[in-house]
Scaffold this motif. Sequence first.
Motif, PDB file in Angstrom:
ATOM      1  N   LEU A   1       0.897  -7.116 -35.282  1.00 15.37           N
ATOM      2  CA  LEU A   1      -0.159  -7.686 -34.449  1.00 15.37           C
ATOM      3  C   LEU A   1       0.248  -7.871 -32.988  1.00 15.37           C
ATOM      4  O   LEU A   1      -0.378  -7.313 -32.086  1.00 15.37           O
ATOM      5  CB  LEU A   1      -0.613  -9.027 -35.045  1.00 15.37           C
TER       6      LEU A   1
ATOM      7  N   ALA B   1      -0.572  -5.393 -29.779  1.00 14.09           N
ATOM      8  CA  ALA B   1      -1.458  -6.010 -28.784  1.00 14.09           C
ATOM      9  C   ALA B   1      -0.885  -5.870 -27.382  1.00 14.09           C
ATOM     10  O   ALA B   1      -1.611  -5.585 -26.423  1.00 14.09           O
ATOM     11  CB  ALA B   1      -1.682  -7.484 -29.119  1.00 14.09           C
TER      12      ALA B   1
ATOM     13  N   ALA C   1      -6.768 -10.078 -39.796  1.00 14.13           N
ATOM     14  CA  ALA C   1      -5.725  -9.209 -39.252  1.00 14.13           C
ATOM     15  C   ALA C   1      -5.868  -7.785 -39.775  1.00 14.13           C
ATOM     16  O   ALA C   1      -5.789  -6.809 -39.006  1.00 14.13           O
ATOM     17  CB  ALA C   1      -4.343  -9.764 -39.601  1.00 14.13           C
TER      18      ALA C   1
ATOM     19  N   LEU D   1      -7.085  -4.375 -37.449  1.00 13.85           N
ATOM     20  CA  LEU D   1      -6.301  -3.142 -37.333  1.00 13.85           C
ATOM     21  C   LEU D   1      -7.130  -1.909 -37.716  1.00 13.85           C
ATOM     22  O   LEU D   1      -7.077  -0.882 -37.037  1.00 13.85           O
ATOM     23  CB  LEU D   1      -5.055  -3.226 -38.211  1.00 13.85           C
TER      24      LEU D   1
ATOM     25  N   ALA E   1      -3.083   1.449 -32.941  1.00 14.97           N
ATOM     26  CA  ALA E   1      -3.602   0.979 -34.227  1.00 14.97           C
ATOM     27  C   ALA E   1      -3.621   2.159 -35.195  1.00 14.97           C
ATOM     28  O   ALA E   1      -4.469   3.035 -35.089  1.00 14.97           O
ATOM     29  CB  ALA E   1      -5.007   0.394 -34.059  1.00 14.97           C
TER      30      ALA E   1
ATOM     31  N   LEU F   1      -6.044  -8.933 -32.104  1.00 18.38           N
ATOM     32  CA  LEU F   1      -4.775  -8.826 -32.817  1.00 18.38           C
ATOM     33  C   LEU F   1      -3.927 -10.081 -32.603  1.00 18.38           C
ATOM     34  O   LEU F   1      -3.370 -10.645 -33.555  1.00 18.38           O
ATOM     35  CB  LEU F   1      -4.002  -7.596 -32.332  1.00 18.38           C
TER      36      LEU F   1
END
Length: 273
Positions: A66, A70, A140, A144, A155, A225
């Motif tokens: 994450l 990001a 989460a 994604l 991603a 994210l």
Amino acid sequence: MFDGIISFFEQTDPVWAAFYATMFTWFVTALGASLVFFTKDTHKKFMDSMLGFTGGVMVAASIWSLLIPAIDMSDGEGFQKVMPAVLGFLAGAGFLFTLDKVLPHLHVNFKQVEGIKTPWQKTTLLVLAITLHNIPEGLAVGVLFGGVAAGIPEASIGGAIALAIGIGLQNFPEGIAVAMPLRRMGMSGRKSFFYGQLSAIVEPIAGVIGAIAVAAFTPVLPYALAFAAGAMIFVVVEEVIPEAQQNKSSDMATIGFILGFVVMMTLDVALSG
């Protein structure tokens, strides 16, 4: 085997892919809850190590699956590049902090009730506590897959699958943590199982919402994210680690945390490459 799974998800609409992946995480929760059909109790050392494992998976997922993506997908340099992750992380932690203070729920130790006062039964409060854990997890995974739908290079399908597998692994003890105390209280195995699996139903819902939102509004992906990461880290620090360390087997909880961290890190790096 993993190549076949990745191929399947590559050929699937990302929103449906998010749904399937989070249904898997729900299924593993139900699998953990199903142990109530075979026993009324679990060894404390086992549960503490599993809770530690849960914390390790969530922290590693927050970093590799994450926060790092990001930051990588944000524009600019230096402080400008990291600010979307910072703002999203703070928003996610703040969101869970607010839910923690407002939504009535009971900690797994059955000793600490938080949120506004309510006449609700302990069963409902315990399910709500684990549901708080599962909101950021489902979100989460969905975020994604939404990034994949938006064509964001950072991603990847492999990364989303790795996250779903990791979350599924740590959902197994969460199912036990809800169902087993209810079984010990005298509730039937069927009802204990029902409430144990019910806590993860929110994951497919949050996953689909996350995938749709990001696919429709691509610029929010770095924030989304980091939002999920902030929410997950809040859960780890506020609930998972304290519960894992409350008994005399804190060493087992620590070892579980390290193993969970390593497993999630390995899954993400191996499947995202």
